[in-house]
Every structure is written in structure tokens, then in C-alpha cells.
Write a protein that holds these residues in place. Structure first.
Motif, PDB file in Angstrom:
ATOM      1  N   PHE A  69       0.841  -1.196   0.000  1.00 38.27           N
ATOM      2  CA  PHE A  69       0.000   0.000   0.000  1.00 38.27           C
ATOM      3  C   PHE A  69       0.874   1.243   0.000  1.00 38.27           C
ATOM      4  N   HIS A  70       0.224   2.391  -0.154  1.00 38.85           N
ATOM      5  CA  HIS A  70       0.889   3.684  -0.076  1.00 38.85           C
ATOM      6  C   HIS A  70       0.238   4.492   1.040  1.00 38.85           C
ATOM      7  N   MET A  71       0.927   5.540   1.469  1.00 38.55           N
ATOM      8  CA  MET A  71       0.412   6.430   2.510  1.00 38.55           C
ATOM      9  C   MET A  71       0.419   7.858   1.981  1.00 38.55           C
ATOM     10  N   MET A  72      -0.753   8.350   1.574  1.00 41.38           N
ATOM     11  CA  MET A  72      -0.841   9.738   1.155  1.00 41.38           C
ATOM     12  C   MET A  72      -0.967  10.667   2.351  1.00 41.38           C
ATOM     13  N   SER A  73      -1.452  10.139   3.471  1.00 41.96           N
ATOM     14  CA  SER A  73      -1.610  10.936   4.684  1.00 41.96           C
ATOM     15  C   SER A  73      -1.037  10.168   5.861  1.00 41.96           C
ATOM     16  N   THR A  74      -0.461  10.910   6.802  1.00 36.88           N
ATOM     17  CA  THR A  74       0.064  10.290   8.026  1.00 36.88           C
ATOM     18  C   THR A  74      -0.784  10.674   9.232  1.00 36.88           C
ATOM     19  N   GLU A  75      -2.002  11.114   8.984  1.00 35.07           N
ATOM     20  CA  GLU A  75      -2.895  11.475  10.091  1.00 35.07           C
ATOM     21  C   GLU A  75      -3.352  10.209  10.819  1.00 35.07           C
ATOM     22  N   ILE A  76      -3.150  10.187  12.112  1.00 38.06           N
ATOM     23  CA  ILE A  76      -3.528   9.032  12.934  1.00 38.06           C
ATOM     24  C   ILE A  76      -4.883   9.312  13.573  1.00 38.06           C
ATOM     25  N   GLU A  77      -5.811   8.394  13.427  1.00 34.07           N
ATOM     26  CA  GLU A  77      -7.126   8.525  14.024  1.00 34.07           C
ATOM     27  C   GLU A  77      -7.254   7.558  15.197  1.00 34.07           C
ATOM     28  N   GLN A  78      -7.811   8.085  16.290  1.00 34.73           N
ATOM     29  CA  GLN A  78      -8.016   7.309  17.515  1.00 34.73           C
ATOM     30  C   GLN A  78      -6.726   6.634  17.986  1.00 34.73           C
ATOM     31  N   ASP A  79      -5.609   7.287  17.714  1.00 36.71           N
ATOM     32  CA  ASP A  79      -4.302   6.886  18.218  1.00 36.71           C
ATOM     33  C   ASP A  79      -3.785   5.564  17.635  1.00 36.71           C
ATOM     34  N   LYS A  80      -4.441   5.027  16.596  1.00 37.46           N
ATOM     35  CA  LYS A  80      -3.948   3.751  16.065  1.00 37.46           C
ATOM     36  C   LYS A  80      -4.314   3.473  14.613  1.00 37.46           C
ATOM     37  N   PHE A  81      -5.247   4.223  14.038  1.00 32.63           N
ATOM     38  CA  PHE A  81      -5.710   3.924  12.685  1.00 32.63           C
ATOM     39  C   PHE A  81      -5.162   4.934  11.683  1.00 32.63           C
ATOM     40  N   VAL A  82      -4.768   4.423  10.510  1.00 33.66           N
ATOM     41  CA  VAL A  82      -4.319   5.266   9.407  1.00 33.66           C
ATOM     42  C   VAL A  82      -4.981   4.762   8.131  1.00 33.66           C
ATOM     43  N   ILE A  83      -5.486   5.701   7.344  1.00 35.27           N
ATOM     44  CA  ILE A  83      -6.056   5.340   6.038  1.00 35.27           C
ATOM     45  C   ILE A  83      -4.923   5.178   5.037  1.00 35.27           C
ATOM     46  N   ILE A  84      -4.912   4.049   4.335  1.00 35.78           N
ATOM     47  CA  ILE A  84      -3.870   3.753   3.358  1.00 35.78           C
ATOM     48  C   ILE A  84      -4.465   3.799   1.957  1.00 35.78           C
ATOM     49  N   ASN A  85      -3.582   3.846   0.956  1.00 33.04           N
ATOM     50  CA  ASN A  85      -4.022   4.048  -0.421  1.00 33.04           C
ATOM     51  C   ASN A  85      -3.493   2.972  -1.348  1.00 33.04           C
ATOM     52  N   LYS A  86      -4.273   2.702  -2.372  1.00 34.92           N
ATOM     53  CA  LYS A  86      -3.847   1.732  -3.378  1.00 34.92           C
ATOM     54  C   LYS A  86      -2.820   2.348  -4.316  1.00 34.92           C
ATOM     55  N   ASP A  87      -3.034   3.605  -4.683  1.00 33.45           N
ATOM     56  CA  ASP A  87      -2.146   4.316  -5.601  1.00 33.45           C
ATOM     57  C   ASP A  87      -1.433   5.440  -4.863  1.00 33.45           C
ATOM     58  N   PRO A  88      -0.222   5.778  -5.285  1.00 26.56           N
ATOM     59  CA  PRO A  88       0.528   6.823  -4.572  1.00 26.56           C
ATOM     60  C   PRO A  88       0.069   8.241  -4.863  1.00 26.56           C
ATOM     61  N   SER A  89      -0.693   8.413  -5.948  1.00 24.60           N
ATOM     62  CA  SER A  89      -1.002   9.778  -6.379  1.00 24.60           C
ATOM     63  C   SER A  89      -2.485  10.137  -6.335  1.00 24.60           C
ATOM     64  N   ASN A  90      -3.343   9.199  -5.925  1.00 25.59           N
ATOM     65  CA  ASN A  90      -4.755   9.570  -5.777  1.00 25.59           C
ATOM     66  C   ASN A  90      -5.347   8.857  -4.566  1.00 25.59           C
ATOM     67  N   ASN A  91      -6.398   9.458  -4.065  1.00 22.93           N
ATOM     68  CA  ASN A  91      -7.006   9.001  -2.812  1.00 22.93           C
ATOM     69  C   ASN A  91      -8.332   8.289  -3.059  1.00 22.93           C
ATOM     70  N   PHE A  92      -8.501   7.737  -4.246  1.00 22.61           N
ATOM     71  CA  PHE A  92      -9.800   7.193  -4.622  1.00 22.61           C
ATOM     72  C   PHE A  92     -10.071   5.833  -3.984  1.00 22.61           C
ATOM     73  N   ILE A  93      -9.098   4.942  -3.997  1.00 29.45           N
ATOM     74  CA  ILE A  93      -9.269   3.607  -3.413  1.00 29.45           C
ATOM     75  C   ILE A  93      -8.449   3.539  -2.135  1.00 29.45           C
ATOM     76  N   LYS A  94      -9.114   3.172  -1.036  1.00 32.49           N
ATOM     77  CA  LYS A  94      -8.479   3.238   0.280  1.00 32.49           C
ATOM     78  C   LYS A  94      -8.660   1.941   1.063  1.00 32.49           C
ATOM     79  N   GLY A  95      -7.869   1.829   2.109  1.00 26.03           N
ATOM     80  CA  GLY A  95      -7.997   0.761   3.089  1.00 26.03           C
ATOM     81  C   GLY A  95      -7.720   1.342   4.469  1.00 26.03           C
ATOM     82  N   LEU A  96      -7.735   0.487   5.484  1.00 22.37           N
ATOM     83  CA  LEU A  96      -7.518   0.941   6.859  1.00 22.37           C
ATOM     84  C   LEU A  96      -6.470   0.071   7.527  1.00 22.37           C
TER      85      LEU A  96
END
Length: 377
Positions: free
Chosen positions: A98-125
């Protein structure tokens, strides 16, 4: 041209300066920092004792989050950045899918990850502590609400949205399906979904007509934290945005057009509401009701009418007062129906927040010259 040389006699002068020394920003993250080899072209990771943990072998190497790094190997294109996880025990960087477009941590443990490095359309957790991918890289929308995390995808061909709801405590899938909306309120999940037919239902009169031939009926269901549906039959109306709130009561309308309040177990509350033509959500312990004569008052959480049916309009109790209308003026009243302010002006805007602790109102005083005065409170 004339050249002139000027000689200045040196003088002894003493200068005094006052300053403070501060340590440089700590370059180490969890005891490690990036370093280069003697060529300055290959990067690795070095600890605070100067020992190489990861030998210099990367063209680029930057910490992203905790033990996650973005890196480009020496033989790869400079822009082919990938995410790696540091395996401290085996002293190696392991490539992640996966890729990380954002390093914002939610609830001290979760980060949204990305399928592609340049767009935020498809995500995971991702859980950055356990390094577990909780939601795979296939969702357009991801949200963390209360004790749940939710993934969703929109299908523009069918104009529908599919949802999955997982419980955080054990990562258990508790609800999935096609819904118009999913709202979390505490441990409750409220869903709104559409039912479409080509012919109207004989026992329902509340619908919208699409393309002059499809009848659309809106339904609401309520689930608990186990994913169990609590209501035996769908509701046709409820306040999905305001939901239960801190009073734990929600106004609903069933398929028989009966209005009443339910608790968080979707049990009908035993209030006598027969004298009211319309009921509204509770806010800070009181709910507006409309009597048969068109006047508004308020009931408490025991169903008792505590403010009489005397107002032309009535709004949420917010910040200790509620905005009501009488004759040609507005008033702010307290829960014991005392008037604390009167405005003989036109109401332009006001806030409406269930269980709100403050409220904003804007009134306009019309002047004959056309230069209106605006009063905000």
C-alpha cells in the motif's frame, strides 16, 4: 581613471552579546535516523550509537509514520517510492502492499492507506500498532465512528452504495448491505435504504416518484453493536441526523403513520402523545410538540407537557435556552418557560444543534432608509 586606495586604522573594540543555546531538533525517530554512506548517495538507518541498523542501499529513505518508511532502492527510478515496514528484530525493511498519502492518525492507532501513490480514490484501513490491514484496499469511503469502522463503495450504474461495518473491539464484521446512508449513534447503527416498485403499495402513502413510473419508499432500521436489527418492521421516518442523542430517545414514524418515541433498544416509550399532531427530537432534556390547534410547547423525557402549547414556532433547547415565536416577536425561553430575551425583529439565521451547548441567532432591524441593522446574539 584614477584608482584610490583607502587604508582604515584598526581599532580595538569590545562587543557584548546575550543569547541562549537550544538543542537542535531531535533527528531520531524511535531511536533511529537516516544516514548516508561515504558517497552521500545511498541511505540507510543508523541508531543513536552510530550503528547501522539498515545498511545504506536506498536512493531515498524517509520516515513516514512510526516504523513505516518511504523508500526507493538504489537501482529503481527516483519516483518509484514504496512503503516499507521496519522489522527491528531481523533488521530489515519489508515492502508493504500500500501507499500512505496521509500520516494522520485517528483514535491513536488507525491510518487510512491508499492503493495508488497519487490519488485518494481507493483506500484501506491500517492499525499501525498491530500492522494489520483491517479494511482491504477496495473502498472509496472509510470512516471511524464510535466503536465501529465503516467502508463504503458507490455504484453509479445502479445509484446505490454498499457498506460494511466492523466492530473495533474484535474486528468483527457485524453489518453489510446496500443502504442509502449509515449513521452511528453510540452503540447503535441506523440505516436508511430505498425500496422501489413499479406499482404503489396499497398500505403505504409515503413515497416519491422517479421518472414518472418508479415508486420509491424510504425505510429505516436500527441495529445494536452485535449487528442485530432491533425493530421488527421498518420505520418510514426518523431523525437520522439527530438520532437518539444524550437523552437516549428518538422520534419515529412507523408504516402506519403513527408517531412515537423509542429508546436505544427500539422499544416504544409509553408516552401519551394523542393530543399532538407532530412530535420533534429531544434536545437537552426537552422536545417540541405541536398541538391540534397549531401551537407549540415542550415535553420532558417522562412525556409530561412542561411548557404549554402557546407558541407559533419552537426550536431546540441549546445552551440553556430555546428560540420560540409569539405573535410578532421572537423570545428566548428557559426550560421553566421564563423569557430571558425578546426580539421584535425579523429572524435571518439561527443554529439548530441537537444537545447544543451554545446557539447563534441573527436578527434584522429594517430601517426606512434601506440601511438595515443586523443584530447577532
Amino acid at each position: 581613471a584614477i584608482a584610490v586606495t583607502v587604508f582604515i586604522k584598526p581599532e580595538n573594540k569590545e562587543y557584548q552579546y546575550t543569547f541562549s543555546l537550544k538543542p537542535l531538533e531531535d533527528r531520531y525517530t524511535d531511536g533511529l535516523t537516516t544516514g548516508t554512506d561515504s558517497s552521500g548517495k545511498k541511505y540507510g538507518l543508523i541508531d543513536e550509537q552510530g550503528v547501522w541498523i539498515i545498511a545504506p542501499q536506498y536512493k531515498r529513505l524517509d520516515v513516514r509514520l512510526g516504523d513505516y518508511y518511504s523508500a526507493v532502492k538504489a537501482n529503481e527510478d527516483y519516483n518509484s517510492e514504496q512503503i516499507y515496514l521496519l522489522n527491528r528484530a531481523e533488521k530489515r525493511l519489508e515492502r508493504q502492499p500500500f501507499h500512505m498519502m496521509s500520516t494522520e492518525i485517528e483514535q491513536d492507532k488507525f491510518v487510512i492507506i491508499n492503493k495508488d501513490p497519487s490519488n485518494n480514490f481507493i483506500k484501506g484501513l491500517l492499525n499501525i500498532h498491530t500492522h494489520q490491514i483491517l479494511l482491504p484496499l477496495k473502498y472509496q469511503g472509510i470512516s471511524l465512528d464510535g466503536p465501529f469502522y465503516i467502508g463504503s463503495n458507490y455504484d453509479d450504474k445502479t445509484d446505490t452504495r454498499s457498506y460494511v461495518v466492523y466492530r473495533q473491539s474484535d474486528n468483527k464484521l457485524i453489518l453489510s448491505g446496500v443502504f442509502d446512508d449509515v449513521v452511528v449513534d453510540g452503540d447503535n447503527i441506523i440505516t436508511r435504504y430505498s425500496e422501489r416498485t413499479t406499482k404503489p403499495k396499497a398500505d403505504e402513502d409515503y413515497y416519491s416518484l422517479e421518472n414518472d413510473k418508479v415508486y420509491r419508499y424510504i425505510n429505516y432500521d436500527i441495529y445494536d453493536a452485535e449487528g442485530t436489527k432491533l425493530n421488527p418492521s421498518p420505520y418510514k421516518e426518523l431523525s437520522i441526523d439527530s438520532a437518539f442523542g444524550k437523552d437516549g430517545l428518538m422520534a419515529v414514524t412507523d408504516k402506519k403513520s403513527q408517531q412515537y418515541y423509542i429508546d436505544r433498544q427500539a422499544k416504544k416509550v409509553d408516552f401519551d402523545l394523542s393530543r399532538y399532531s407532530q412530535i420533534y427530537p429531544f434536545s437537552n432534556g426537552l422536545a417540541a410538540v405541536n398541538g391540534d390547534g397549531g401551537k407549540y410547547g415542550y415535553i420532558n423525557t417522562q412525556g409530561q407537557l412542561v411548557i404549554p402549547l402557546i407558541y407559533k414556532s419552537a426550536n431546540y433547547f441549546q445552551g440553556g435556552t430555546a428560540l420560540v415565536e409569539v405573535e410578532d416577536q421572537y423570545q428566548l425561553i428557559t426550560p421553566d418557560n421564563k423569557v430571558v430575551a425578546t426580539f421584535a425583529n425579523s429572524l435571518r439565521t439561527y443554529t439548530s444543534r441537537k444537545d447544543g451547548q451554545k446557539a447563534d441567532y441573527t436578527f434584522v432591524i429594517y430601517q426606512p432608509e434601506g440601511m438595515d441593522d443586523i443584530y447577532e446574539t
